[in-house]
Design an enzyme around this catalytic site. Structure first.
Site, PDB file in Angstrom:
ATOM      1  N   SER A  38       0.822  -1.199   0.000  1.00 31.12           N
ATOM      2  CA  SER A  38       0.000   0.000   0.000  1.00 31.12           C
ATOM      3  C   SER A  38       0.859   1.254   0.000  1.00 31.12           C
ATOM      4  O   SER A  38       1.958   1.271   0.538  1.00 31.12           O
ATOM      5  CB  SER A  38      -0.903  -0.022   1.229  1.00 31.12           C
ATOM      6  OG  SER A  38      -2.003   0.811   1.006  1.00 31.12           O
ATOM      7  N   PHE A  82      -1.036   2.582  12.745  1.00 32.74           N
ATOM      8  CA  PHE A  82      -1.214   1.327  12.000  1.00 32.74           C
ATOM      9  C   PHE A  82      -0.777   1.445  10.548  1.00 32.74           C
ATOM     10  O   PHE A  82      -0.388   0.471   9.935  1.00 32.74           O
ATOM     11  CB  PHE A  82      -2.684   0.894  12.047  1.00 32.74           C
ATOM     12  CG  PHE A  82      -3.172   0.607  13.433  1.00 32.74           C
ATOM     13  CD1 PHE A  82      -2.501  -0.283  14.250  1.00 32.74           C
ATOM     14  CD2 PHE A  82      -4.312   1.218  13.922  1.00 32.74           C
ATOM     15  CE1 PHE A  82      -2.947  -0.560  15.524  1.00 32.74           C
ATOM     16  CE2 PHE A  82      -4.775   0.947  15.198  1.00 32.74           C
ATOM     17  CZ  PHE A  82      -4.092   0.059  16.006  1.00 32.74           C
ATOM     18  N   GLU A 102      -7.682  -3.425  -7.424  1.00 32.31           N
ATOM     19  CA  GLU A 102      -8.368  -3.362  -6.123  1.00 32.31           C
ATOM     20  C   GLU A 102      -7.970  -2.109  -5.350  1.00 32.31           C
ATOM     21  O   GLU A 102      -7.423  -2.203  -4.254  1.00 32.31           O
ATOM     22  CB  GLU A 102      -7.986  -4.584  -5.277  1.00 32.31           C
ATOM     23  CG  GLU A 102      -8.180  -5.930  -5.923  1.00 32.31           C
ATOM     24  CD  GLU A 102      -7.470  -7.053  -5.156  1.00 32.31           C
ATOM     25  OE1 GLU A 102      -6.714  -6.763  -4.209  1.00 32.31           O
ATOM     26  OE2 GLU A 102      -7.666  -8.219  -5.520  1.00 32.31           O
ATOM     27  N   PRO A 103      -8.221  -0.923  -5.881  1.00 29.26           N
ATOM     28  CA  PRO A 103      -7.789   0.279  -5.173  1.00 29.26           C
ATOM     29  C   PRO A 103      -8.610   0.528  -3.910  1.00 29.26           C
ATOM     30  O   PRO A 103      -9.824   0.354  -3.905  1.00 29.26           O
ATOM     31  CB  PRO A 103      -8.053   1.396  -6.200  1.00 29.26           C
ATOM     32  CG  PRO A 103      -9.179   0.873  -7.037  1.00 29.26           C
ATOM     33  CD  PRO A 103      -8.963  -0.621  -7.127  1.00 29.26           C
ATOM     34  N   CYS A 136      -5.424   9.503  28.195  1.00 24.83           N
ATOM     35  CA  CYS A 136      -4.412   9.680  29.240  1.00 24.83           C
ATOM     36  C   CYS A 136      -3.124   8.937  28.915  1.00 24.83           C
ATOM     37  O   CYS A 136      -2.278   8.734  29.795  1.00 24.83           O
ATOM     38  CB  CYS A 136      -4.962   9.212  30.579  1.00 24.83           C
ATOM     39  SG  CYS A 136      -6.414  10.142  31.048  1.00 24.83           S
ATOM     40  N   ASP A 137      -2.981   8.489  27.672  1.00 25.96           N
ATOM     41  CA  ASP A 137      -1.783   7.741  27.311  1.00 25.96           C
ATOM     42  C   ASP A 137      -0.758   8.663  26.659  1.00 25.96           C
ATOM     43  O   ASP A 137      -1.107   9.523  25.839  1.00 25.96           O
ATOM     44  CB  ASP A 137      -2.173   6.617  26.335  1.00 25.96           C
ATOM     45  CG  ASP A 137      -1.015   5.679  26.069  1.00 25.96           C
ATOM     46  OD1 ASP A 137       0.120   6.011  26.464  1.00 25.96           O
ATOM     47  OD2 ASP A 137      -1.241   4.622  25.467  1.00 25.96           O
ATOM     48  N   ARG A 174      -7.042   2.864  -0.763  1.00 32.17           N
ATOM     49  CA  ARG A 174      -6.559   4.171  -0.328  1.00 32.17           C
ATOM     50  C   ARG A 174      -6.773   5.264  -1.372  1.00 32.17           C
ATOM     51  O   ARG A 174      -7.233   6.358  -1.045  1.00 32.17           O
ATOM     52  CB  ARG A 174      -5.056   4.068  -0.035  1.00 32.17           C
ATOM     53  CG  ARG A 174      -4.424   5.373   0.429  1.00 32.17           C
ATOM     54  CD  ARG A 174      -2.893   5.277   0.408  1.00 32.17           C
ATOM     55  NE  ARG A 174      -2.397   4.130   1.122  1.00 32.17           N
ATOM     56  CZ  ARG A 174      -2.221   4.067   2.440  1.00 32.17           C
ATOM     57  NH1 ARG A 174      -2.499   5.119   3.179  1.00 32.17           N
ATOM     58  NH2 ARG A 174      -1.771   2.967   3.008  1.00 32.17           N
TER      59      ARG A 174
HETATM   60  C1  LIG Z   1      -5.969  -3.577   1.700  1.00 29.91           C
HETATM   61  C2  LIG Z   1      -6.130  -4.270   0.405  1.00 29.91           C
HETATM   62  C3  LIG Z   1      -6.386  -3.547  -0.770  1.00 29.91           C
HETATM   63  C4  LIG Z   1      -6.381  -2.035  -0.823  1.00 29.91           C
HETATM   64  O1  LIG Z   1      -5.080  -1.586  -0.833  1.00 29.91           O
HETATM   65  P1  LIG Z   1      -4.748  -0.015  -0.988  1.00 29.91           P
HETATM   66  O2  LIG Z   1      -3.281   0.023  -0.811  1.00 29.91           O
HETATM   67  O3  LIG Z   1      -5.504   0.690   0.063  1.00 29.91           O
HETATM   68  O4  LIG Z   1      -5.146   0.373  -2.361  1.00 29.91           O
HETATM   69  C5  LIG Z   1      -6.602  -4.252  -1.935  1.00 29.91           C
HETATM   70  N1  LIG Z   1      -6.574  -5.602  -1.965  1.00 29.91           N
HETATM   71  C6  LIG Z   1      -6.334  -6.333  -0.850  1.00 29.91           C
HETATM   72  C7  LIG Z   1      -6.337  -7.810  -0.960  1.00 29.91           C
HETATM   73  C8  LIG Z   1      -6.093  -5.697   0.359  1.00 29.91           C
HETATM   74  O5  LIG Z   1      -5.844  -6.422   1.449  1.00 29.91           O
END
Ligand SMILES: *Cc1c(COP(=O)(O)O)cnc(C)c1O
Length: 407
Positions: free
Chosen positions: A200, A316, A273-274, A342-343, A276
């Site tokens: 990512s 994360f 599979e975008p 409070c951390d 972000r």
């Molecule tokens: C998290 C994830 C994504 C999205 O990734 P980005 O970096 O947010 O585009 C796509 N495919 C799979 C399998 C993921 O686990």
């Protein structure tokens, strides 16, 4: 989410052509905070549409499956449904979300490489038929579903340079693919293609190019070995957005990827599979200074949102968001911004230039749609930010610029 009437009332928040001009402006943010309180996470669907259209244009012929994980919100799903997007699911919760949005299961794939039998059954019951596997045990799980399910084999191409290297935890080595294809054939399980995820916030398109070329070779080797033809290549997510560092425009970033895709055999269907890229620019976090103290000569400002909340991505996701105060001031001082808990690790920035702030002043974090609210907690009973959706419907043509001028 807001009741429908409230959402519609917010539908006039406007957009134009370039990112900064289209982002929610100060006056709009102030009025939303006055109306809905603090902390808020504003989700601007107009930005989701802009990002979707930009990536579609940069990757012609590639079906874009929105990965829900970074921002699993119904308004984003509905907005992308109306844009004609496809969806990438990994859990039963995500299945429920797309189902509720009335999305046809044919528009979805399930891409978690490691699944419980119940996860597979929940997705099958909805009607999803494409799944991902990356090892023999996972392929064997599909023997009993061979009439209803088809697989993509996820291949690992390490990218230690990506901010989040997703090929460490998942994916088989390229050398293991033919063995998995043979195993699947012996079980009567159909494998229709290959997938990968370069990591990512990928900083370099050459990782995609190397992976596409390697998959191209594997597609050829499978044919030579007399295995069933691989007809799908899924190039995953990872497409980067500009937080603070400069990232190339998406069309430029994708140019070498387009060139590599063009070399694949013509029968191969392309998908991506975008996550972000589609959701990050849509999120604006609004928080309020709830207290201040001068410590070691520096102002510390305590906000009502922090790293256990919307800023969880700093932990994360290793992200650093553009953060500013909604306050004019020519004189600024090195200051500290912290969250409310409070951390002591709950510090958003320990060296940020800010004008002197007062209790009640607003702080705005931009580019906060991805991996923020999704991983926020209610630690210490500080409830996570309230989500307010704006621009849920596309603005009518011509309306955009007119409203943008009204400041
Ligand atoms: C998290 C994830 C994504 C999205 O990734 P980005 O970096 O947010 O585009 C796509 N495919 C799979 C399998 C993921 O686990």
């Amino acid at each position: 989410m807001l009741p429908r009437a409230a959402v519609q009332a917010l539908s006039h928040y406007s957009s134009a052509s370039d990112h900064d001009a289209t982002a929610l402006n100060e006056a709009e943010i102030r009025s939303l905070a006055a109306r809905f309180g603090s902390p808020l996470l504003l989700i601007d669907c107009e930005q989701v549409r802009r990002q979707y259209r930009a990536l579609s244009a940069a990757l012609p012929g590639v079906d874009l499956h929105y990965a829900l994980k970074p921002l699993p919100h119904a308004a984003v799903v509905a907005c992308l449904r109306d844009e004609g997007a496809f969806f990438d699911l990994a859990t039963t919760g995500e299945v429920e979300l797309v189902k509720t949005a009335g999305i046809a299961p044919e528009r979805c794939i399930h891409t978690h490489p490691i699944k419980r039998d119940s996860d597979i059954r929940d997705a099958l019951r909805y009607g999803v038929t494409t799944f991902v596997a990356d090892n023999p045990d996972e392929v064997r799980k599909f023997a009993r579903y061979r009439k209803r399910a088809e697989l993509l084999i996820r291949v690992s191409f390490r990218s230690p340079d990506a901010v989040v290297d997703l090929s460490k935890k998942f994916g088989c080595e390229a050398g293991a693919v033919l063995g998995l294809l043979e195993l699947a054939r012996s079980l009567g399980v159909r494998v229709k293609g290959l997938s990968f995820h370069v990591g990512s916030q990928a900083c370099d398109p050459s990782k995609y190019v190397e992976a596409i070329n390697a998959c191209n070779n594997l597609i050829g080797e499978a044919l030579l070995a007399g295995l069933p033809a691989l007809e799908v290549l899924d190039i995953g997510g990872g497409f980067p957005v500009a937080y603070n560092e400069q990232v190339p425009a998406i069309d430029e970033f994708c140019a070498p990827i387009r060139a590599a895709l063009a070399k694949l055999p013509k029968h191969v269907r392309l998908i991506a599979e975008p996550g972000r890229f589609l959701s990050a620019p849509a999120g604006v976090a609004v928080s309020t200074v709830m207290g201040k103290a001068k410590r070691d000569g520096r102002w510390w400002y305590y906000l009502d949102d922090g790293v256990y909340g919307s800023y969880s991505g700093q932990m994360f996701d290793h992200a650093k968001y553009p953060v500013s105060a909604l306050k004019d001031g020519t004189v600024t001082f090195p200051s500290v911004l912290t969250g409310p808990t409070c951390d002591s690790i709950d510090v958003i920035d320990d060296n940020i230039e800010l004008p002197e702030l007062e209790i009640g002043d607003l702080i705005v974090g931009r580019m906060m749609g991805a991996y923020t609210w999704a991983s926020a907690t209610d630690f210490n009973f500080f409830r996570r930010a309230k989500v307010v959706v704006v621009n849920e419907r596309p603005a009518a043509e011509g309306r955009i610029v007119k409203l943008q001028r009204r400041r």
